[in-house]
Design a protein around this motif. Structure first.
Motif, mmCIF file in Angstrom:
data_model
loop_
_atom_site.group_PDB
_atom_site.id
_atom_site.type_symbol
_atom_site.label_atom_id
_atom_site.label_comp_id
_atom_site.label_asym_id
_atom_site.label_seq_id
_atom_site.Cartn_x
_atom_site.Cartn_y
_atom_site.Cartn_z
ATOM 1 N N ALA A 124 0.867 -1.178 0.000
ATOM 2 C CA ALA A 124 0.000 0.000 0.000
ATOM 3 C C ALA A 124 0.908 1.232 0.000
ATOM 4 N N LYS A 125 0.316 2.399 -0.221
ATOM 5 C CA LYS A 125 1.085 3.644 -0.241
ATOM 6 C C LYS A 125 0.528 4.613 0.789
ATOM 7 N N GLN A 126 1.408 5.498 1.271
ATOM 8 C CA GLN A 126 0.943 6.562 2.150
ATOM 9 C C GLN A 126 -0.158 7.322 1.414
ATOM 10 N N GLY A 127 -1.178 7.734 2.147
ATOM 11 C CA GLY A 127 -2.315 8.424 1.541
ATOM 12 C C GLY A 127 -3.415 7.487 1.099
ATOM 13 N N GLN A 128 -3.177 6.182 1.169
ATOM 14 C CA GLN A 128 -4.144 5.186 0.705
ATOM 15 C C GLN A 128 -5.034 4.715 1.849
ATOM 16 N N THR A 129 -6.251 4.321 1.507
ATOM 17 C CA THR A 129 -7.181 3.710 2.448
ATOM 18 C C THR A 129 -7.358 2.248 2.080
ATOM 19 N N ILE A 130 -7.256 1.393 3.072
ATOM 20 C CA ILE A 130 -7.458 -0.053 2.901
ATOM 21 C C ILE A 130 -8.838 -0.400 3.447
ATOM 22 N N PHE A 173 -3.840 5.540 5.817
ATOM 23 C CA PHE A 173 -2.461 5.898 6.129
ATOM 24 C C PHE A 173 -2.178 7.269 5.528
ATOM 25 N N SER A 174 -1.903 8.246 6.383
ATOM 26 C CA SER A 174 -1.589 9.587 5.886
ATOM 27 C C SER A 174 -0.132 9.628 5.429
ATOM 28 N N ARG A 175 0.276 10.775 4.924
ATOM 29 C CA ARG A 175 1.667 10.959 4.468
ATOM 30 C C ARG A 175 2.655 10.912 5.633
ATOM 31 N N SER A 176 2.169 11.058 6.877
ATOM 32 C CA SER A 176 3.074 11.034 8.038
ATOM 33 C C SER A 176 3.189 9.649 8.681
ATOM 34 N N SER A 177 2.434 8.672 8.179
ATOM 35 C CA SER A 177 2.519 7.334 8.771
ATOM 36 C C SER A 177 3.858 6.687 8.415
ATOM 37 N N TYR A 178 4.298 5.774 9.243
ATOM 38 C CA TYR A 178 5.591 5.128 9.039
ATOM 39 C C TYR A 178 5.532 4.124 7.892
ATOM 40 N N THR A 179 6.531 4.181 7.021
ATOM 41 C CA THR A 179 6.632 3.215 5.927
ATOM 42 C C THR A 179 7.323 1.959 6.450
ATOM 43 N N GLY A 180 7.291 0.905 5.640
ATOM 44 C CA GLY A 180 7.916 -0.356 6.025
ATOM 45 C C GLY A 180 6.872 -1.443 6.172
ATOM 46 N N THR A 181 7.229 -2.500 6.870
ATOM 47 C CA THR A 181 6.338 -3.650 7.033
ATOM 48 C C THR A 181 5.389 -3.418 8.201
ATOM 49 N N TRP A 182 4.103 -3.493 7.907
ATOM 50 C CA TRP A 182 3.069 -3.390 8.924
ATOM 51 C C TRP A 182 2.549 -4.781 9.245
ATOM 52 N N HIS A 183 2.327 -5.044 10.518
ATOM 53 C CA HIS A 183 1.754 -6.300 11.004
ATOM 54 C C HIS A 183 0.332 -5.992 11.469
ATOM 55 N N VAL A 184 -0.621 -6.813 11.045
ATOM 56 C CA VAL A 184 -2.027 -6.584 11.340
ATOM 57 C C VAL A 184 -2.573 -7.780 12.109
ATOM 58 N N GLY A 185 -3.156 -7.503 13.265
ATOM 59 C CA GLY A 185 -3.795 -8.533 14.076
ATOM 60 C C GLY A 185 -5.265 -8.205 14.275
ATOM 61 N N GLN A 241 -2.104 -13.452 11.867
ATOM 62 C CA GLN A 241 -1.413 -12.174 11.715
ATOM 63 C C GLN A 241 -1.121 -11.990 10.230
ATOM 64 N N TYR A 242 -1.334 -10.809 9.746
ATOM 65 C CA TYR A 242 -1.100 -10.477 8.345
ATOM 66 C C TYR A 242 -0.017 -9.406 8.272
ATOM 67 N N THR A 243 0.679 -9.345 7.150
ATOM 68 C CA THR A 243 1.678 -8.294 6.949
ATOM 69 C C THR A 243 1.513 -7.698 5.556
ATOM 70 N N PHE A 244 1.906 -6.438 5.436
ATOM 71 C CA PHE A 244 1.979 -5.769 4.133
ATOM 72 C C PHE A 244 3.008 -4.664 4.226
ATOM 73 N N SER A 245 3.481 -4.216 3.077
ATOM 74 C CA SER A 245 4.474 -3.136 3.013
ATOM 75 C C SER A 245 3.795 -1.831 2.694
ATOM 76 N N LEU A 246 4.124 -0.800 3.461
ATOM 77 C CA LEU A 246 3.626 0.548 3.185
ATOM 78 C C LEU A 246 4.769 1.368 2.607
ATOM 79 N N ASN A 247 4.548 1.906 1.424
ATOM 80 C CA ASN A 247 5.568 2.679 0.705
ATOM 81 C C ASN A 247 5.129 4.131 0.599
ATOM 82 N N ARG A 248 6.079 4.974 0.192
ATOM 83 C CA ARG A 248 5.767 6.406 -0.047
ATOM 84 C C ARG A 248 4.956 6.553 -1.293
#
Length: 184
Positions: A45-51, A138-150, A177-184
């Motif tokens: 996913a990218k910053q600024g995106q809604t899941i 995820f707004s533009r200020s959210s942390y990028t990288g691997t997110w873990h979802v429970g 537990q799920y994971t995804f990458s959040l990019n800029r």
């Protein structure tokens, strides 16, 4: 006030704070299995995106479950432990009003909750797959990288005996537990 039911189960009425030790002559309370799953978690996913995510749950108690709340835990090791929620907003499709509502509480450690204890009662039958829809932005200020979802769609629940009394049953939670990458 704690009541002992005929089947050896302990019923705790809402609002009562009590602990009880079952005698050795009483039957052990059955353990409920709560199966959980989620759909809609992307690979990236990218910053600024809604899941848009759907959290599914199923319990096998043989009794009706009263849903007291739902929870979503998310964390990213790139974020400081007390800043997991920075730039992340979670909203829920209320199972009561069928309208999108904000989280009723957000913890800095990455926990978003929907409290359903003060709304009209949400009751789910045993062996029925129920769900809660969630939007994560995820707004533009959210942390990028691997997110873990429970997902924890039945984060709080009690059970109703056939006579209408409230029961607390030990619950074995099978939450993935799920994971995804959040990019800029």
């Amino acid at each position: 006030m704690v009541l002992t039911a005929a089947a050896g189960l302990v019923a705790v009425l809402p609002g009562a704070a009590a602990a009880s030790t079952a005698s050795t002559t009483q039957k052990q309370a059955r353990t409920v299995t709560l199966a959980v799953g989620a759909a809609g978690v992307p690979h990236t996913a990218k910053q600024g995106q809604t899941i848009n995510m759907v959290m599914w749950y199923h319990q096998n108690s043989g009794l009706r479950m009263v849903l007291d709340g739902a929870c979503l835990s998310m964390w990213n090791f790139s974020a400081p432990g007390t800043r997991q929620n920075k730039g992340v907003t979670v909203s829920w499709l209320s199972p009561v009003t069928h309208k999108w509502v904000p989280s009723t509480s957000v913890d800095d450690n990455g926990t978003w909750e929907l409290d359903l204890s003060q709304t009209p009662t949400v009751i789910v039958a045993s062996n029925y797959w129920a769900h809660i829809d969630v939007r994560i932005t995820f707004s533009r200020s959210s942390y990028t990288g691997t997110w873990h979802v429970g997902p924890e769609p039945a984060g709080g629940s009690t059970y109703l005996a056939k006579n209408g009394s409230w029961l607390f049953l030990p619950t074995y939670d099978q939450s993935p537990q799920y994971t995804f990458s959040l990019n800029r």
